[in-house]
Write a protein that holds these residues in place. Structure first.
Motif, PDB file in Angstrom:
ATOM      1  N   SER A   1       0.834  -1.200   0.000  1.00  0.00           N
ATOM      2  CA  SER A   1       0.000   0.000   0.000  1.00  0.00           C
ATOM      3  C   SER A   1       0.870   1.251   0.000  1.00  0.00           C
ATOM      4  O   SER A   1       0.594   2.210  -0.733  1.00  0.00           O
ATOM      5  CB  SER A   1      -0.915  -0.017   1.223  1.00  0.00           C
ATOM      6  N   GLN A   2       1.929   1.255   0.792  1.00  0.00           N
ATOM      7  CA  GLN A   2       2.834   2.401   0.828  1.00  0.00           C
ATOM      8  C   GLN A   2       3.507   2.609  -0.528  1.00  0.00           C
ATOM      9  O   GLN A   2       3.671   3.739  -0.982  1.00  0.00           O
ATOM     10  CB  GLN A   2       3.884   2.226   1.916  1.00  0.00           C
ATOM     11  N   LEU A   3       3.909   1.512  -1.169  1.00  0.00           N
ATOM     12  CA  LEU A   3       4.532   1.625  -2.487  1.00  0.00           C
ATOM     13  C   LEU A   3       3.551   2.178  -3.518  1.00  0.00           C
ATOM     14  O   LEU A   3       3.917   2.991  -4.371  1.00  0.00           O
ATOM     15  CB  LEU A   3       5.067   0.265  -2.949  1.00  0.00           C
TER      16      LEU A   3
ATOM     17  N   ALA B   1      10.429   9.182  -5.201  1.00  0.00           N
ATOM     18  CA  ALA B   1       9.641   7.936  -5.240  1.00  0.00           C
ATOM     19  C   ALA B   1      10.548   6.722  -5.105  1.00  0.00           C
ATOM     20  O   ALA B   1      10.217   5.763  -4.398  1.00  0.00           O
ATOM     21  CB  ALA B   1       8.844   7.864  -6.545  1.00  0.00           C
ATOM     22  N   LYS B   2      11.701   6.783  -5.754  1.00  0.00           N
ATOM     23  CA  LYS B   2      12.655   5.668  -5.682  1.00  0.00           C
ATOM     24  C   LYS B   2      13.173   5.502  -4.256  1.00  0.00           C
ATOM     25  O   LYS B   2      13.214   4.391  -3.726  1.00  0.00           O
ATOM     26  CB  LYS B   2      13.815   5.932  -6.645  1.00  0.00           C
ATOM     27  N   THR B   3      13.536   6.612  -3.618  1.00  0.00           N
ATOM     28  CA  THR B   3      14.030   6.571  -2.244  1.00  0.00           C
ATOM     29  C   THR B   3      12.947   6.062  -1.299  1.00  0.00           C
ATOM     30  O   THR B   3      13.205   5.202  -0.445  1.00  0.00           O
ATOM     31  CB  THR B   3      14.490   7.981  -1.810  1.00  0.00           C
TER      32      THR B   3
ATOM     33  N   THR C   1      10.602   1.803   2.032  1.00  0.00           N
ATOM     34  CA  THR C   1       9.429   0.982   2.334  1.00  0.00           C
ATOM     35  C   THR C   1       9.768  -0.499   2.235  1.00  0.00           C
ATOM     36  O   THR C   1       9.394  -1.292   3.103  1.00  0.00           O
ATOM     37  CB  THR C   1       8.281   1.335   1.370  1.00  0.00           C
ATOM     38  N   VAL C   2      10.491  -0.879   1.182  1.00  0.00           N
ATOM     39  CA  VAL C   2      10.874  -2.288   1.000  1.00  0.00           C
ATOM     40  C   VAL C   2      11.792  -2.734   2.129  1.00  0.00           C
ATOM     41  O   VAL C   2      11.621  -3.819   2.690  1.00  0.00           O
ATOM     42  CB  VAL C   2      11.544  -2.491  -0.379  1.00  0.00           C
TER      43      VAL C   2
ATOM     44  N   ALA D   1      12.004  -1.453   5.162  1.00  0.00           N
ATOM     45  CA  ALA D   1      11.227  -1.532   6.402  1.00  0.00           C
ATOM     46  C   ALA D   1      10.380  -2.800   6.423  1.00  0.00           C
ATOM     47  O   ALA D   1      10.281  -3.470   7.452  1.00  0.00           O
ATOM     48  CB  ALA D   1      10.345  -0.292   6.551  1.00  0.00           C
ATOM     49  N   GLY D   2       9.770  -3.140   5.293  1.00  0.00           N
ATOM     50  CA  GLY D   2       8.968  -4.363   5.224  1.00  0.00           C
ATOM     51  C   GLY D   2       9.808  -5.597   5.452  1.00  0.00           C
ATOM     52  O   GLY D   2       9.409  -6.527   6.150  1.00  0.00           O
ATOM     53  N   LYS D   3      10.995  -5.592   4.861  1.00  0.00           N
ATOM     54  CA  LYS D   3      11.903  -6.729   5.019  1.00  0.00           C
ATOM     55  C   LYS D   3      12.313  -6.872   6.482  1.00  0.00           C
ATOM     56  O   LYS D   3      12.301  -7.971   7.033  1.00  0.00           O
ATOM     57  CB  LYS D   3      13.133  -6.530   4.141  1.00  0.00           C
ATOM     58  N   ALA D   4      12.636  -5.745   7.122  1.00  0.00           N
ATOM     59  CA  ALA D   4      13.047  -5.778   8.526  1.00  0.00           C
ATOM     60  C   ALA D   4      11.905  -6.276   9.406  1.00  0.00           C
ATOM     61  O   ALA D   4      12.120  -7.095  10.311  1.00  0.00           O
ATOM     62  CB  ALA D   4      13.499  -4.386   8.983  1.00  0.00           C
TER      63      ALA D   4
END
Length: 168
Positions: free
Chosen positions: A76-78, A147-149, A154-155, A157-160
């Motif tokens: 959703s964040q992406l 957007a790239k940053t 986000t990716v 944070a999701g992975k962590a």
């Protein structure tokens, strides 16, 4: 997930389970017991293994749900980040289209008025369009970089979060 020694938690658990089974069976078979006692002990061990297997299944299911929730949130964040980038591109495209339209109209008006002014007006229109394109390009590049940053953050944070859930 792999820990710092490179061991996989799943492989460790499977190895522990297999080692426990082999150790239990060996101990039961080598113990001086009657057949009835041995069968009873084997049945007890099977029940214990079933119970542990069910517990592990439940834990894996719960962690899967948690990781799925994290993935959904990060997706959703992406989407939001990408949507913001698309809005910037749309806005800049519309601004460029308006500028080109206005400058084209100015050139047409000047061509009709005077040939000498025609060259100057054309050069001025080209200069204005070029400046507008450069500004829009910079704005779009900034939005793309942001957007790239944001997507990378986000990716990560999701992975962590997924790794934290898996390690519980």
């Amino acid at each position: 997930m792999a820990d710092k020694d490179g061991l996989n938690v799943k492989d460790f658990l499977i190895g522990g389970l297999i080692g426990g089974i082999i150790g239990s069976v060996t101990a039961l078979l080598l113990a001086p017991k009657s057949g009835k006692e041995l069968r009873s002990d084997l049945n007890d061990q099977v029940d214990v293994l079933k119970e542990k297997g069910n517990e592990w299944k439940d834990v894996a299911y719960e962690k899967g749900i948690e990781i799925g929730g994290v993935a959904k949130e990060k997706t959703s964040q992406l989407k939001d980040t990408a949507g913001g980038f698309v809005d910037v591109v749309k806005d800049k495209s519309q601004q460029l289209a308006d500028t080109v339209s206005k400058q084209g109209k100015n050139v047409k008006d000047v061509v009709l008025k005077n040939k000498e002014e025609n060259l100057e007006a054309t050069e001025e229109a080209v200069k204005n369009v070029k400046e507008e394109v450069e500004h829009a390009s910079k704005d779009v590049q900034k939005a793309a970089d942001k957007a790239k940053t944001d997507a990378k953050k986000t990716v990560e944070a999701g992975k962590a979060e997924a790794e934290k859930i898996a390690k519980k």
